[in-house]
Design a protein around this motif. Structure first.
Motif, PDB file in Angstrom:
ATOM      1  N   PHE A 131      55.428 -13.011 -51.440  1.00 60.92           N
ATOM      2  CA  PHE A 131      54.141 -13.998 -51.541  1.00 60.92           C
ATOM      3  C   PHE A 131      53.048 -13.448 -50.554  1.00 60.92           C
ATOM      4  N   THR A 132      51.940 -13.597 -51.025  1.00 59.17           N
ATOM      5  CA  THR A 132      50.637 -13.199 -50.297  1.00 59.17           C
ATOM      6  C   THR A 132      50.181 -14.412 -49.289  1.00 59.17           C
ATOM      7  N   VAL A 133      49.876 -14.253 -48.124  1.00 56.72           N
ATOM      8  CA  VAL A 133      49.489 -15.260 -46.950  1.00 56.72           C
ATOM      9  C   VAL A 133      48.226 -14.706 -46.401  1.00 56.72           C
ATOM     10  N   THR A 134      47.384 -15.429 -45.951  1.00 61.47           N
ATOM     11  CA  THR A 134      46.079 -15.216 -45.152  1.00 61.47           C
ATOM     12  C   THR A 134      46.188 -15.775 -43.960  1.00 61.47           C
ATOM     13  N   ARG A 135      45.704 -15.333 -42.585  1.00 63.74           N
ATOM     14  CA  ARG A 135      45.595 -15.933 -41.518  1.00 63.74           C
ATOM     15  C   ARG A 135      44.484 -16.961 -41.727  1.00 63.74           C
ATOM     16  N   ASN A 136      44.681 -18.100 -41.132  1.00 65.01           N
ATOM     17  CA  ASN A 136      43.748 -19.055 -41.014  1.00 65.01           C
ATOM     18  C   ASN A 136      43.099 -19.268 -39.624  1.00 65.01           C
ATOM     19  N   HIS A 137      41.904 -19.426 -39.277  1.00 64.99           N
ATOM     20  CA  HIS A 137      41.205 -19.218 -38.087  1.00 64.99           C
ATOM     21  C   HIS A 137      40.478 -20.614 -37.629  1.00 64.99           C
ATOM     22  N   GLN A 138      40.780 -21.648 -38.437  1.00 67.06           N
ATOM     23  CA  GLN A 138      40.225 -22.825 -38.158  1.00 67.06           C
ATOM     24  C   GLN A 138      40.770 -23.550 -37.220  1.00 67.06           C
ATOM     25  N   LYS A 139      40.170 -24.654 -36.648  1.00 68.79           N
ATOM     26  CA  LYS A 139      40.816 -25.414 -35.788  1.00 68.79           C
ATOM     27  C   LYS A 139      41.010 -26.912 -36.700  1.00 68.79           C
ATOM     28  N   LEU A 140      42.361 -27.144 -36.844  1.00 73.12           N
ATOM     29  CA  LEU A 140      42.953 -28.235 -37.766  1.00 73.12           C
ATOM     30  C   LEU A 140      43.327 -29.209 -36.963  1.00 73.12           C
ATOM     31  N   ASN A 152      46.592 -27.662 -34.145  1.00 74.70           N
ATOM     32  CA  ASN A 152      46.950 -26.257 -33.796  1.00 74.70           C
ATOM     33  C   ASN A 152      46.336 -25.773 -32.705  1.00 74.70           C
ATOM     34  N   TYR A 153      45.487 -26.712 -31.881  1.00 73.57           N
ATOM     35  CA  TYR A 153      44.655 -26.313 -30.557  1.00 73.57           C
ATOM     36  C   TYR A 153      44.732 -27.431 -29.724  1.00 73.57           C
ATOM     37  N   THR A 154      44.169 -27.227 -28.511  1.00 76.40           N
ATOM     38  CA  THR A 154      43.899 -28.473 -27.650  1.00 76.40           C
ATOM     39  C   THR A 154      42.258 -28.189 -27.712  1.00 76.40           C
ATOM     40  N   ILE A 155      41.705 -29.446 -27.251  1.00 76.25           N
ATOM     41  CA  ILE A 155      39.938 -29.676 -27.245  1.00 76.25           C
ATOM     42  C   ILE A 155      39.637 -28.733 -26.298  1.00 76.25           C
ATOM     43  N   GLY A 156      38.807 -27.925 -26.314  1.00 75.56           N
ATOM     44  CA  GLY A 156      38.008 -27.027 -25.668  1.00 75.56           C
ATOM     45  C   GLY A 156      38.757 -25.748 -25.685  1.00 75.56           C
ATOM     46  N   GLN A 157      39.914 -25.378 -26.575  1.00 75.55           N
ATOM     47  CA  GLN A 157      40.475 -24.261 -26.628  1.00 75.55           C
ATOM     48  C   GLN A 157      39.501 -23.196 -27.541  1.00 75.55           C
ATOM     49  N   ARG A 158      39.484 -21.986 -27.129  1.00 73.29           N
ATOM     50  CA  ARG A 158      38.629 -20.923 -28.045  1.00 73.29           C
ATOM     51  C   ARG A 158      39.392 -20.604 -29.403  1.00 73.29           C
ATOM     52  N   SER A 159      38.617 -20.478 -30.409  1.00 75.82           N
ATOM     53  CA  SER A 159      39.184 -20.053 -31.754  1.00 75.82           C
ATOM     54  C   SER A 159      39.911 -19.105 -31.726  1.00 75.82           C
ATOM     55  N   GLN A 160      39.372 -18.085 -30.838  1.00 76.67           N
ATOM     56  CA  GLN A 160      40.252 -16.505 -31.006  1.00 76.67           C
ATOM     57  C   GLN A 160      41.450 -16.671 -30.153  1.00 76.67           C
ATOM     58  N   ASP A 161      41.812 -17.780 -29.520  1.00 76.92           N
ATOM     59  CA  ASP A 161      42.955 -17.928 -28.851  1.00 76.92           C
ATOM     60  C   ASP A 161      44.019 -18.790 -29.508  1.00 76.92           C
ATOM     61  N   LEU A 162      43.792 -19.186 -30.546  1.00 80.40           N
ATOM     62  CA  LEU A 162      44.659 -20.015 -31.616  1.00 80.40           C
ATOM     63  C   LEU A 162      46.100 -19.247 -31.858  1.00 80.40           C
ATOM     64  N   GLU A 163      47.016 -20.039 -31.788  1.00 78.82           N
ATOM     65  CA  GLU A 163      48.275 -19.294 -32.108  1.00 78.82           C
ATOM     66  C   GLU A 163      48.108 -19.343 -33.896  1.00 78.82           C
ATOM     67  N   PRO A 164      48.373 -17.858 -34.228  1.00 84.89           N
ATOM     68  CA  PRO A 164      48.368 -17.494 -35.573  1.00 84.89           C
ATOM     69  C   PRO A 164      49.061 -18.477 -36.718  1.00 84.89           C
ATOM     70  N   LEU A 165      48.339 -19.133 -37.485  1.00 83.49           N
ATOM     71  CA  LEU A 165      48.821 -19.874 -38.674  1.00 83.49           C
ATOM     72  C   LEU A 165      48.251 -19.282 -39.857  1.00 83.49           C
ATOM     73  N   TYR A 166      49.310 -19.070 -41.050  1.00 79.51           N
ATOM     74  CA  TYR A 166      48.600 -18.757 -42.310  1.00 79.51           C
ATOM     75  C   TYR A 166      48.889 -19.531 -43.321  1.00 79.51           C
ATOM     76  N   PHE A 167      47.903 -19.093 -44.564  1.00 80.26           N
ATOM     77  CA  PHE A 167      48.059 -19.914 -45.656  1.00 80.26           C
ATOM     78  C   PHE A 167      48.486 -19.289 -47.010  1.00 80.26           C
ATOM     79  N   GLU A 168      49.146 -19.691 -47.834  1.00 78.38           N
ATOM     80  CA  GLU A 168      49.566 -19.225 -49.079  1.00 78.38           C
ATOM     81  C   GLU A 168      48.494 -19.108 -49.991  1.00 78.38           C
ATOM     82  N   ASN A 169      47.854 -17.819 -50.272  1.00 80.63           N
ATOM     83  CA  ASN A 169      46.628 -17.684 -51.121  1.00 80.63           C
ATOM     84  C   ASN A 169      46.762 -17.597 -52.505  1.00 80.63           C
TER      85      ASN A 169
END
Length: 226
Positions: A131-140, A152-169
């Motif tokens: 099944f196909t998935v896509t990386r999510n780059h948002q702070k959730l 999926n982040y701590t306050i102040g953390q840069r979005s480019q440093d987020l642990e990769p999460l993916y959604f079923e597209n």
């Protein structure tokens, strides 16, 4: 052994009435998935549309594919796609069907060669499905008692440093027919196929979704013609 494509398209969309019939890029929305399947005849042996809608049935037949008449009790708003696939396999009744390629009509835009490349990955694997998935780059986060709790982040953390999460597209599913008959489309032995493409964010449920998808389709057409 056969590989078949099933396109489930029921009647009764509430947020965008008759969406599967709407003209998208000059042809019915559902036709985009039909044409994708027909373009890959070396992979897909037969194409089926599962529907309870006479207008959709007429479109499918005009495009030369087979129709599964889905009963009303399997066509409700909250009925899962799985039961439509199980019913289709039961009606088809062909024990030589090995794999089912699920193409949702609400995902009409797919990257070039996606089906071919994903199927090759599936073919050489020992998985039950892909099944196909896509990386999510948002702070959730969640809102609890009117307070925001980062997920999926701590306050102040840069979005480019987020642990990769993916959604079923929803762009593509390929499953063993045996898995579907046993009650699953995705199992523990399924593999994700990463698609990081702007088309992966298109899943048409509302007029806004439709309008944005049309914009991307026109933009892609202009780029191909230059």
């Amino acid at each position: 052994m056969k590989n078949i494509a099933i396109i489930p398209a029921r009647r009764g969309s509430k947020r965008l009435p008759n969406k599967n019939n709407l003209l998208f890029g000059g042809i019915p929305l559902i036709a985009h998935s039909i044409l994708l399947a027909q373009k890959n005849k070396d992979i897909i042996d037969e194409v089926y549309v599962s529907t309870n809608d006479e207008a959709i049935k007429k479109i499918a037949l005009e495009y030369g594919v087979k129709v599964i008449d889905r009963p009303e009790h399997l066509s409700g708003e909250f009925e899962p796609t799985l039961t439509a696939l199980q019913h289709a396999l039961e009606v088809i009744g062909d024990s030589t069907v090995d794999s089912v390629i699920l193409l949702q009509p609400t995902n009409p835009l797919r990257p070039e060669n996606l089906l071919r490349e994903a199927f090759e990955r599936y073919r050489i694997s020992d998985s039950d499905s892909l099944f196909t998935v896509t990386r999510n780059h948002q702070k959730l986060g969640k809102i609890t008692s009117n307070c925001f709790e980062p997920y999926n982040y701590t306050i102040g953390q840069r979005s480019q440093d987020l642990e990769p999460l993916y959604f079923e597209n929803g762009l593509l599913y390929i499953s063993k027919s045996k898995l579907i008959r046993e009650g699953e489309i995705i199992s523990e032995n399924s593999i994700p196929y990463v698609v990081n493409h702007i088309f992966a964010g298109i899943d048409i449920d509302t007029q806004d979704d439709f309008d944005y998808a049309e914009y991307l389709l026109k933009k892609a057409s202009r780029l191909r013609s230059t």
